[in-house]
Design a protein around this motif. Structure first.
Motif, PDB file in Angstrom:
ATOM      1  N   PRO A 147       0.813  -1.226   0.000  1.00 25.84           N
ATOM      2  CA  PRO A 147       0.000   0.000   0.000  1.00 25.84           C
ATOM      3  C   PRO A 147       0.843   1.271   0.000  1.00 25.84           C
ATOM      4  N   ALA A 148       0.239   2.345  -0.447  1.00 26.81           N
ATOM      5  CA  ALA A 148       0.900   3.660  -0.498  1.00 26.81           C
ATOM      6  C   ALA A 148       1.423   4.047   0.884  1.00 26.81           C
ATOM      7  N   GLY A 149       2.597   4.642   0.920  1.00 27.02           N
ATOM      8  CA  GLY A 149       3.184   5.112   2.159  1.00 27.02           C
ATOM      9  C   GLY A 149       4.027   4.086   2.894  1.00 27.02           C
ATOM     10  N   TRP A 150       3.883   2.818   2.559  1.00 23.19           N
ATOM     11  CA  TRP A 150       4.678   1.782   3.205  1.00 23.19           C
ATOM     12  C   TRP A 150       6.069   1.761   2.574  1.00 23.19           C
ATOM     13  N   SER A 151       7.079   1.418   3.363  1.00 22.52           N
ATOM     14  CA  SER A 151       8.441   1.308   2.838  1.00 22.52           C
ATOM     15  C   SER A 151       8.853  -0.165   2.756  1.00 22.52           C
TER      16      SER A 151
END
Length: 129
Positions: free
Chosen positions: A103-107
């Motif tokens: 998901p968006a924002g995860w590294s």
């Protein structure tokens, strides 16, 4: 040619052209051979719209994990690939078994013991690009 048939032929040509257009899969590639113990492979800010991990292959001389980390302070890393050698003289290897959406924002990070050589090869696609 009749106008109806000409329109049909034009539509068929456009549909065939669109279907034959190859969309790159795993268009982004990361390759590293290193001894750094903790490394951010893809930061949360780079992963603005989501990310598709296509392949990950690792080789390690000491235990190694590739993790996805949700945004936020103190977020718990979630291992997705774990590499472990059989002994101190034999290296280990591991692969991502299936593609994975992050998901968006995860590294995406890598953790291992400092000073031990490892290799990592990864293909991925950033969503929306």
């Amino acid at each position: 040619m009749k106008p109806t048939f000409a329109a049909f032929l034009a539509a068929l040509t456009l549909a065939t052209t669109a279907a034959d257009a190859a969309e790159p899969i795993g268009g982004s590639f990361l390759s590293t051979v290193d001894t750094v113990a903790t490394k951010t492979l893809i930061s949360g800010s780079t992963n603005a719209n989501g990310l598709y991990l296509r392949t990950i292959a690792t080789g390690c001389a000491m235990n190694l994990t590739v993790n996805v980390v949700p945004p936020g302070t103190g977020a718990v890393a979630r291992p997705i690939v774990a590499c472990s050698p059989n002994s101190s003289t034999i290296t280990g290897s591991a692969m991502l078994p299936d593609p994975l959406y992050v998901p968006a924002g995860w590294s995406v990070t890598l953790n291992t013991s400092a000073g031990y050589l490892y290799s990592l090869y990864m293909t991925y696609d950033l969503a929306g690009q």
